[in-house]
Design a protein around this motif. Structure first.
Motif, mmCIF file in Angstrom:
data_model
loop_
_atom_site.group_PDB
_atom_site.id
_atom_site.type_symbol
_atom_site.label_atom_id
_atom_site.label_comp_id
_atom_site.label_asym_id
_atom_site.label_seq_id
_atom_site.Cartn_x
_atom_site.Cartn_y
_atom_site.Cartn_z
ATOM 1 N N LEU A 47 2.113 -6.689 -5.883
ATOM 2 C CA LEU A 47 2.048 -5.224 -5.972
ATOM 3 C C LEU A 47 1.097 -4.725 -7.059
ATOM 4 O O LEU A 47 0.334 -3.783 -6.829
ATOM 5 C CB LEU A 47 3.450 -4.659 -6.185
ATOM 6 C CG LEU A 47 3.565 -3.130 -6.177
ATOM 7 C CD1 LEU A 47 3.096 -2.559 -4.838
ATOM 8 C CD2 LEU A 47 5.008 -2.705 -6.458
ATOM 9 N N PRO A 48 1.092 -5.313 -8.267
ATOM 10 C CA PRO A 48 0.134 -4.836 -9.281
ATOM 11 C C PRO A 48 -1.325 -4.928 -8.838
ATOM 12 O O PRO A 48 -2.155 -4.112 -9.242
ATOM 13 C CB PRO A 48 0.412 -5.749 -10.484
ATOM 14 C CG PRO A 48 1.814 -6.200 -10.306
ATOM 15 C CD PRO A 48 1.993 -6.343 -8.833
ATOM 16 N N PHE A 49 -1.642 -5.918 -8.004
ATOM 17 C CA PHE A 49 -3.010 -6.077 -7.535
ATOM 18 C C PHE A 49 -3.405 -4.992 -6.530
ATOM 19 O O PHE A 49 -4.594 -4.806 -6.259
ATOM 20 C CB PHE A 49 -3.194 -7.447 -6.883
ATOM 21 C CG PHE A 49 -3.075 -8.584 -7.851
ATOM 22 C CD1 PHE A 49 -4.151 -8.963 -8.634
ATOM 23 C CD2 PHE A 49 -1.885 -9.261 -7.997
ATOM 24 C CE1 PHE A 49 -4.043 -10.004 -9.532
ATOM 25 C CE2 PHE A 49 -1.764 -10.308 -8.898
ATOM 26 C CZ PHE A 49 -2.843 -10.677 -9.674
ATOM 27 N N MET A 50 -2.424 -4.298 -5.991
ATOM 28 C CA MET A 50 -2.705 -3.154 -5.125
ATOM 29 C C MET A 50 -2.761 -1.862 -5.930
ATOM 30 O O MET A 50 -3.581 -0.975 -5.661
ATOM 31 C CB MET A 50 -1.630 -3.040 -4.042
ATOM 32 C CG MET A 50 -1.836 -1.898 -3.056
ATOM 33 S SD MET A 50 -3.260 -2.137 -1.964
ATOM 34 C CE MET A 50 -2.568 -3.315 -0.796
ATOM 35 N N ILE A 51 -1.905 -1.760 -6.942
ATOM 36 C CA ILE A 51 -1.832 -0.525 -7.726
ATOM 37 C C ILE A 51 -3.083 -0.322 -8.571
ATOM 38 O O ILE A 51 -3.677 0.768 -8.584
ATOM 39 C CB ILE A 51 -0.586 -0.543 -8.632
ATOM 40 C CG1 ILE A 51 0.691 -0.554 -7.795
ATOM 41 C CG2 ILE A 51 -0.581 0.668 -9.571
ATOM 42 C CD1 ILE A 51 1.963 -0.682 -8.623
ATOM 43 N N LEU A 89 0.828 -1.209 0.000
ATOM 44 C CA LEU A 89 0.000 0.000 0.000
ATOM 45 C C LEU A 89 0.860 1.256 0.000
ATOM 46 O O LEU A 89 0.555 2.226 -0.719
ATOM 47 C CB LEU A 89 -0.926 -0.009 1.222
ATOM 48 C CG LEU A 89 -1.879 1.181 1.359
ATOM 49 C CD1 LEU A 89 -2.798 1.281 0.152
ATOM 50 C CD2 LEU A 89 -2.698 1.059 2.642
ATOM 51 N N LEU A 90 1.933 1.253 0.781
ATOM 52 C CA LEU A 90 2.821 2.421 0.843
ATOM 53 C C LEU A 90 3.516 2.681 -0.491
ATOM 54 O O LEU A 90 3.810 3.828 -0.840
ATOM 55 C CB LEU A 90 3.864 2.232 1.946
ATOM 56 C CG LEU A 90 3.338 2.232 3.382
ATOM 57 C CD1 LEU A 90 4.467 1.967 4.370
ATOM 58 C CD2 LEU A 90 2.649 3.550 3.714
ATOM 59 N N ILE A 91 3.768 1.612 -1.240
ATOM 60 C CA ILE A 91 4.394 1.775 -2.556
ATOM 61 C C ILE A 91 3.341 2.098 -3.616
ATOM 62 O O ILE A 91 3.548 2.956 -4.487
ATOM 63 C CB ILE A 91 5.160 0.502 -2.951
ATOM 64 C CG1 ILE A 91 6.308 0.246 -1.970
ATOM 65 C CG2 ILE A 91 5.707 0.613 -4.373
ATOM 66 C CD1 ILE A 91 7.024 -1.073 -2.204
ATOM 67 N N ALA A 92 2.202 1.427 -3.536
ATOM 68 C CA ALA A 92 1.214 1.502 -4.608
ATOM 69 C C ALA A 92 0.455 2.821 -4.626
ATOM 70 O O ALA A 92 0.190 3.364 -5.708
ATOM 71 C CB ALA A 92 0.219 0.340 -4.471
ATOM 72 N N TYR A 93 0.095 3.349 -3.446
ATOM 73 C CA TYR A 93 -0.766 4.535 -3.443
ATOM 74 C C TYR A 93 -0.081 5.749 -4.080
ATOM 75 O O TYR A 93 -0.682 6.401 -4.950
ATOM 76 C CB TYR A 93 -1.231 4.867 -2.029
ATOM 77 C CG TYR A 93 -2.415 5.810 -2.021
ATOM 78 C CD1 TYR A 93 -3.713 5.318 -1.918
ATOM 79 C CD2 TYR A 93 -2.248 7.185 -2.174
ATOM 80 C CE1 TYR A 93 -4.802 6.172 -1.945
ATOM 81 C CE2 TYR A 93 -3.332 8.045 -2.204
ATOM 82 C CZ TYR A 93 -4.606 7.535 -2.087
ATOM 83 O OH TYR A 93 -5.686 8.387 -2.122
ATOM 84 N N PRO A 94 1.149 6.094 -3.675
ATOM 85 C CA PRO A 94 1.792 7.251 -4.350
ATOM 86 C C PRO A 94 1.950 7.037 -5.848
ATOM 87 O O PRO A 94 1.741 7.966 -6.639
ATOM 88 C CB PRO A 94 3.154 7.340 -3.644
ATOM 89 C CG PRO A 94 2.959 6.677 -2.334
ATOM 90 C CD PRO A 94 1.987 5.560 -2.589
ATOM 91 N N LEU A 95 2.310 5.813 -6.253
ATOM 92 C CA LEU A 95 2.486 5.533 -7.671
ATOM 93 C C LEU A 95 1.169 5.652 -8.422
ATOM 94 O O LEU A 95 1.103 6.262 -9.506
ATOM 95 C CB LEU A 95 3.074 4.136 -7.854
ATOM 96 C CG LEU A 95 3.315 3.678 -9.291
ATOM 97 C CD1 LEU A 95 4.265 4.633 -9.990
ATOM 98 C CD2 LEU A 95 3.880 2.260 -9.309
ATOM 99 N N ALA A 96 0.098 5.093 -7.839
ATOM 100 C CA ALA A 96 -1.211 5.180 -8.487
ATOM 101 C C ALA A 96 -1.695 6.627 -8.544
ATOM 102 O O ALA A 96 -2.306 7.045 -9.541
ATOM 103 C CB ALA A 96 -2.220 4.309 -7.730
#
Length: 264
Positions: free
Chosen positions: A143-147, A75-82
């Motif tokens: 990770l892709p499933f979170m992004i 979540l910490l990686i995916a949210y900023p990227l998304a």
């Protein structure tokens, strides 16, 4: 004799038969084995042994810890990227999204094998950091499933709400915390469900990274490998109960929360 008339409801008959054969029937078998002993007698001893054995409880808590840390890191990686990707005005946005999705098209074993080689160069002996490698492998895989659910929710958001908040004097931080983040909650919940639940059972990552620690998936596999169908079925039912509880807590059954995963 009544003549059969075709209707749109008739299209659901093959799906109904499929559910009976491949969903309902296996669940019935699972329940029968979980609540019976080797002699076929009804018993709760399988569940009692699980919740009184420190080894199986340790595996359950270890699985929960791996899944929780993996979900938080993802979540910490995916949210900023998304967020950055959804607000980007670049014409290459589709290409960037394709880069995120592309690893999912590659064979799972190849991806983990490549990750294993990288970690071996960095760490040397992978057995020294089992929990860290488990989290890295799970995060890399899921990770892709979170992004994607978060990205899908953010792209559907009405940006005029953020503009209205700024016009009323809210700063960027207030706008994000009171407008953007609450409205993206359905995508976050969808992503959390897609990462947390599989992370509890995906023992292949641990096996390929030379991790000898058991999680719930490997524990089920060990029971069935030893032809202990009663114990394996019991643990599978416990996991099913955890999934149902998790869905109830997160409201995963509501249509609003499921919209975040539409892109998948």
């Amino acid at each position: 004799m009544r003549k059969f008339t075709f209707s749109r409801k008739s299209l659901g008959i093959p799906y109904f038969i499929f559910l009976l054969i491949f969903v309902v029937a296996p669940l019935v078998v699972l329940f029968c084995f979980a609540f019976s002993d080797k002699n076929g007698n009804f018993t709760f001893a399988n569940f009692a042994n699980f919740f009184t054995d420190p080894n199986t409880l340790g595996t359950l808590f270890y699985s929960l810890a791996v899944a929780a840390v993996t979900t938080v890191v993802s979540l910490l990686i995916a949210y900023p990227l998304a967020y950055i990707l959804s607000r980007s005005t670049l014409k290459s946005k589709a290409v960037m999204l394709l880069i995120i999705i592309a690893p999912m098209w590659i064979n799972f074993s190849l991806r983990i094998s490549a990750l294993k080689e990288i970690l071996t160069v960095i760490e040397g002996n992978l057995a020294y950091y089992p929990f860290l490698n488990a989290v890295i492998g799970m995060t890399y895989d899921f990770l892709p499933f979170m992004i994607l659910p978060i990205y899908n929710t953010l792209t559907k958001m009405d940006l005029s709400l953020e503009e209205a908040a700024r016009d009323l004097g809210a700063g960027n931080r207030q706008t994000f915390l009171k407008i953007t983040l609450p409205l993206s909650t359905p995508g976050i919940i969808s992503g959390v469900m897609m990462v947390f639940l599989p992370s509890m059972t995906n023992y292949v990552v641990l096996d390929m990274l030379y991790n000898s620690t058991y999680i719930m998936g490997s524990l089920i596999g060990s029971y069935f490998a030893a032809y202990n169908w009663h114990g394996g079925s019991m643990i599978a039912l416990i996991l099913l109960a955890i999934i149902c509880i998790f869905n109830l807590i997160t409201g995963g059954s509501s249509e609003e929360n499921n919209q975040g995963g539409a892109l998948l």
